[in-house]
Design an enzyme around this catalytic site. Structure first.
Site, PDB file in Angstrom:
ATOM      1  CD  GLU A 170      51.651  40.349  25.906  1.00  0.00           C
ATOM      2  OE1 GLU A 170      51.909  40.015  24.848  1.00  0.00           O
ATOM      3  OE2 GLU A 170      52.494  40.838  26.434  1.00  0.00           O
ATOM      4  CE  LYS A 171      41.689  36.811  22.185  1.00  0.00           C
ATOM      5  NZ  LYS A 171      40.653  37.415  21.588  1.00  0.00           N
TER       6      LYS A 171
END
Length: 247
Positions: A170-171
Site C-alpha cells: 500500500e505505502k
DNA sequence: GGCCAGGCCTGAT
DNA sequence: ATCAGGCATGGC
C-alpha cells in the site's frame, strides 16, 4: 544533461533548450500548477496545514519517470534515506550508462532491460538485500506492461495495478503513483506520517488505511501535496517523537 | 551494541 | 480480513 541553479526566489535552468523545457521539465517540476492557490486551499480552516506549509513553502511534488520511481520506492521499503540514496547510486554506477558532464562522469538510471536480466546474486553488489528479487521482477513486469494504459486510469485503478507488483504494498504503491504524477490524491502513510497524523490530527484513525482515507476525504485531489508538507514538517521537527514538540 | 529505517511477504488464525 | 514474525543491510 541540464543543470538547475538555486537563485534566491528563482531557479535558473542551464543547458536547456526552450522545447526541452516545455516538453520535459515543465511537467517534471509541475510548473503548470498554481502552488499559491494550492496552499491557500489547504490552509483554509486548518492551522496545522498552515504551519506545515509555512515551514517549507517551496515544496513541490515532482512528476517523475514511472519506472525509475517504481524501482526507487521498492528500494525504500524498511530502509533509511542515506542508504536508499547509496543503493540507487550504486545501481546506476553498475548498470547505467556513463555520461561525461564537465569534469565528472555521471551514470543514467539503468533501463528495465538490463535489470530484468539480473539475478539475485549478480545484483548482490548493490547491497539491496531481500529487495533485489523485487527489483528484478518489477523490471521484468515493466517490459511487459504498457505504461500508457496506467495514464488512462483513475487513481484507484492505478493503485490496484501497482499492488500487483511483487514487493509493492500500500505505502509504496501510493508513493509510486504520487511521485510519477498518476495519483494526485494518494496519501502515503509511513512511520512519520502516521506519527504526525496521530499527533496533529487526533481522530484521523489508527490503521494506515484509515489515515489515508481520512486524508483523501479532507484534502481531496490535493492529498498528495498535503502529504509532502506534512511529511517534511514531521521529519524535520521529529513530530510525535519522545522529547520533541511542535515548534 | 542495539534499535531503527519513507514495509512487504508468508503462513496462521 | 487481520496479525505476528521474519527479513538484508547498515545508519546512528
Amino acid at each position: 544533461m541540464v543543470e538547475a541553479e538555486n537563485a534566491g526566489r528563482n531557479i535558473i535552468f542551464h543547458n536547456m533548450s526552450p522545447s526541452e523545457f516545455v516538453d520535459v521539465w515543465h511537467g517534471y517540476f509541475d510548473l503548470g500548477r498554481d502552488y499559491g492557490a494550492v496552499q491557500r486551499k489547504l490552509s483554509e480552516n486548518d492551522p496545522v496545514m498552515e504551519r506545515a506549509i509555512a515551514f517549507a513553502p517551496g515544496i513541490r511534488v515532482l512528476r517523475q519517470d514511472f519506472y525509475e520511481t517504481l524501482i526507487s520506492f521498492i528500494i525504500s521499503q524498511n530502509n533509511n534515506i542515506p542508504r536508499i540514496k547509496r543503493i540507487i547510486e550504486c545501481l546506476a554506477e553498475n548498470y547505467g550508462t556513463p555520461v561525461a558532464y564537465r569534469e565528472h562522469i555521471l551514470y543514467t538510471f539503468p533501463g528495465a532491460r538490463v535489470l530484468s536480466s539480473q539475478t539475485e546474486e549478480s545484483l548482490g553488489c548493490i547491497r539491496a538485500g531481500y529487495r533485489s528479487k523485487y527489483i528484478i521482477r518489477a523490471a521484468q513486469r515493466v517490459l511487459e506492461l504498457d505504461i500508457d494504459t496506467l495514464c488512462g486510469m483513475d487513481s484507484k485503478g492505478v493503485r490496484q495495478e501497482l499492488l500487483k507488483f511483487y514487493g509493492v504494498g500500500e505505502k509504496v504503491a501510493d508513493c509510486i503513483g504520487l511521485y510519477s504524477g498518476l495519483m494526485s490524491d494518494a496519501f502515503p502513510v509511513d512511520r512519520w506520517v502516521k506519527r504526525v497524523m496521530a499527533t496533529l490530527y487526533p481522530g484521523s484513525g489508527t490503521s494506515n488505511e484509515e489515515i489515508a482515507a481520512f486524508a483523501r476525504k479532507k484534502f481531496g485531489s490535493l492529498a498528495g501535496i498535503a502529504q509532502q508538507y506534512l511529511f517534511y514538517y514531521a521529519r524535520e521537527n521529529r513530530i510525535g517523537i519522545e522529547g520533541s514538540d511542535d515548534p
